[in-house]
Design a protein around this motif. Sequence first.
Motif, PDB file in Angstrom:
ATOM      1  N   MET A   1       0.842  -1.201   0.000  1.00 21.44           N
ATOM      2  CA  MET A   1       0.000   0.000   0.000  1.00 21.44           C
ATOM      3  C   MET A   1       0.879   1.255   0.000  1.00 21.44           C
ATOM      4  N   GLU A   2       0.596   2.172  -0.885  1.00 21.55           N
ATOM      5  CA  GLU A   2       1.381   3.412  -0.998  1.00 21.55           C
ATOM      6  C   GLU A   2       1.040   4.366   0.148  1.00 21.55           C
ATOM      7  N   LYS A   3       2.076   4.831   0.864  1.00 26.31           N
ATOM      8  CA  LYS A   3       1.870   5.778   1.959  1.00 26.31           C
ATOM      9  C   LYS A   3       2.236   7.206   1.555  1.00 26.31           C
ATOM     10  N   ILE A   4       3.359   7.346   0.868  1.00 27.59           N
ATOM     11  CA  ILE A   4       3.836   8.666   0.445  1.00 27.59           C
ATOM     12  C   ILE A   4       3.978   8.679  -1.072  1.00 27.59           C
ATOM     13  N   LYS A   5       3.423   9.705  -1.703  1.00 28.87           N
ATOM     14  CA  LYS A   5       3.593   9.879  -3.152  1.00 28.87           C
ATOM     15  C   LYS A   5       3.996  11.323  -3.436  1.00 28.87           C
ATOM     16  N   VAL A   6       5.134  11.490  -4.063  1.00 30.55           N
ATOM     17  CA  VAL A   6       5.615  12.803  -4.507  1.00 30.55           C
ATOM     18  C   VAL A   6       5.516  12.826  -6.023  1.00 30.55           C
ATOM     19  N   ASP A   7       4.805  13.803  -6.559  1.00 24.79           N
ATOM     20  CA  ASP A   7       4.546  13.851  -8.000  1.00 24.79           C
ATOM     21  C   ASP A   7       5.040  15.164  -8.595  1.00 24.79           C
ATOM     22  N   ASN A   8       6.131  15.063  -9.355  1.00 23.55           N
ATOM     23  CA  ASN A   8       6.649  16.189 -10.143  1.00 23.55           C
ATOM     24  C   ASN A   8       6.873  17.441  -9.281  1.00 23.55           C
ATOM     25  N   LEU A   9       7.522  17.249  -8.136  1.00 23.69           N
ATOM     26  CA  LEU A   9       7.742  18.338  -7.187  1.00 23.69           C
ATOM     27  C   LEU A   9       8.958  19.174  -7.577  1.00 23.69           C
ATOM     28  N   SER A  10       8.728  20.477  -7.727  1.00 29.58           N
ATOM     29  CA  SER A  10       9.813  21.447  -7.909  1.00 29.58           C
ATOM     30  C   SER A  10       9.656  22.520  -6.838  1.00 29.58           C
ATOM     31  N   PHE A  11      10.794  23.022  -6.354  1.00 29.66           N
ATOM     32  CA  PHE A  11      10.745  23.990  -5.263  1.00 29.66           C
ATOM     33  C   PHE A  11      11.960  24.893  -5.304  1.00 29.66           C
ATOM     34  N   SER A  12      11.734  26.182  -5.017  1.00 25.37           N
ATOM     35  CA  SER A  12      12.841  27.130  -4.849  1.00 25.37           C
ATOM     36  C   SER A  12      12.577  27.990  -3.623  1.00 25.37           C
ATOM     37  N   TYR A  13      13.646  28.351  -2.926  1.00 27.19           N
ATOM     38  CA  TYR A  13      13.530  29.212  -1.754  1.00 27.19           C
ATOM     39  C   TYR A  13      13.339  30.660  -2.195  1.00 27.19           C
ATOM     40  N   PRO A  14      12.749  31.515  -1.333  1.00 29.62           N
ATOM     41  CA  PRO A  14      12.528  32.916  -1.694  1.00 29.62           C
ATOM     42  C   PRO A  14      13.829  33.617  -2.100  1.00 29.62           C
ATOM     43  N   LYS A  15      13.726  34.468  -3.079  1.00 32.72           N
ATOM     44  CA  LYS A  15      14.835  35.290  -3.571  1.00 32.72           C
ATOM     45  C   LYS A  15      15.981  34.436  -4.137  1.00 32.72           C
ATOM     46  N   SER A  16      15.663  33.212  -4.534  1.00 35.03           N
ATOM     47  CA  SER A  16      16.672  32.355  -5.152  1.00 35.03           C
ATOM     48  C   SER A  16      16.248  32.025  -6.574  1.00 35.03           C
ATOM     49  N   ASP A  17      17.181  32.175  -7.512  1.00 35.57           N
ATOM     50  CA  ASP A  17      16.905  31.819  -8.900  1.00 35.57           C
ATOM     51  C   ASP A  17      17.162  30.341  -9.161  1.00 35.57           C
ATOM     52  N   LYS A  18      17.696  29.650  -8.170  1.00 42.41           N
ATOM     53  CA  LYS A  18      18.087  28.252  -8.327  1.00 42.41           C
ATOM     54  C   LYS A  18      17.040  27.331  -7.697  1.00 42.41           C
ATOM     55  N   LEU A  19      16.676  26.293  -8.418  1.00 40.60           N
ATOM     56  CA  LEU A  19      15.749  25.307  -7.871  1.00 40.60           C
ATOM     57  C   LEU A  19      16.455  24.429  -6.847  1.00 40.60           C
ATOM     58  N   ALA A  20      15.839  24.277  -5.677  1.00 43.24           N
ATOM     59  CA  ALA A  20      16.351  23.332  -4.685  1.00 43.24           C
ATOM     60  C   ALA A  20      15.913  21.909  -5.031  1.00 43.24           C
ATOM     61  N   LEU A  21      14.732  21.790  -5.647  1.00 41.62           N
ATOM     62  CA  LEU A  21      14.207  20.511  -6.132  1.00 41.62           C
ATOM     63  C   LEU A  21      13.643  20.725  -7.529  1.00 41.62           C
ATOM     64  N   GLU A  22      13.872  19.788  -8.416  1.00 43.23           N
ATOM     65  CA  GLU A  22      13.354  19.916  -9.779  1.00 43.23           C
ATOM     66  C   GLU A  22      12.719  18.601 -10.234  1.00 43.23           C
ATOM     67  N   SER A  23      11.400  18.646 -10.433  1.00 42.56           N
ATOM     68  CA  SER A  23      10.635  17.534 -11.010  1.00 42.56           C
ATOM     69  C   SER A  23      10.904  16.206 -10.303  1.00 42.56           C
ATOM     70  N   VAL A  24      10.806  16.231  -8.972  1.00 41.52           N
ATOM     71  CA  VAL A  24      11.035  15.017  -8.179  1.00 41.52           C
ATOM     72  C   VAL A  24       9.740  14.214  -8.082  1.00 41.52           C
ATOM     73  N   SER A  25       9.814  12.931  -8.413  1.00 37.45           N
ATOM     74  CA  SER A  25       8.678  12.025  -8.258  1.00 37.45           C
ATOM     75  C   SER A  25       9.157  10.743  -7.578  1.00 37.45           C
TER      76      SER A  25
END
Length: 217
Positions: A1-25
């Motif tokens: 049974m699936e408990k955690i699902k991450v789908d196409n997660l991208s994230f950047s911190y404020p005032k940052s042009d760099k992605l901390a996470l890019e398209s994580v699944s």
Amino acid sequence: MEKIKVDNLSFSYPKSDKLALESVSLSIKESEFVVLCGKSGCGKSTLLRHLKKSMNPYGNKLGSVCFDGEEIEDMNDRDAASKIGYVQQNPDNQLVTDKVWHELAFGLESLGYSNSVIKRRVAEMASYFGIQTWFRKSVSELSGGQKQRLALVCAIASRLPILLLDEPTSGLGYAQMLVIADILNKLKEEGRTIITVTHDSEFIKHCCDDVIRMEEA
């Protein structure tokens, strides 16, 4: 049974042009022990924090992160606290009371358990994980390894189905690492789902079912 699902997660911190996470699944099943590893700065801890509502980093997010099919950020606070535990890399940032016994009871008190349940659960945890000899000590007297062990046992005492660990063996010697590994393996056998960030190759050898290697975005 699936408990955690991450789908196409991208994230950047404020005032940052760099992605901390890019398209994580990724998908993590019930009772799996999964390690997130990779070079410093690749986003391991950032991803882990997205799995716990109260630890979600502030910034720009795309994609979804779900627990049992529900977006984690939409969970009510009680469910988020009672179903997903988080142990930080530095236990000094997490331990909040003065005595070991009170620290063990604190999380259960916060979740509204009765005094009789709290007393029984605290006694069980102290005995099961071998901390009864320093049960009445001040937290300030403990070594780094003992504090890390206490933070872990506090999370375990609430019997949370998901346990998130950020570098649980950081700064520990080999013998202390084996103690932590043994505790976590026992939890996995009991059906807990464990997700941990680590650089420790020896710890990985002793514990996990699967390794997810992350690259810098």
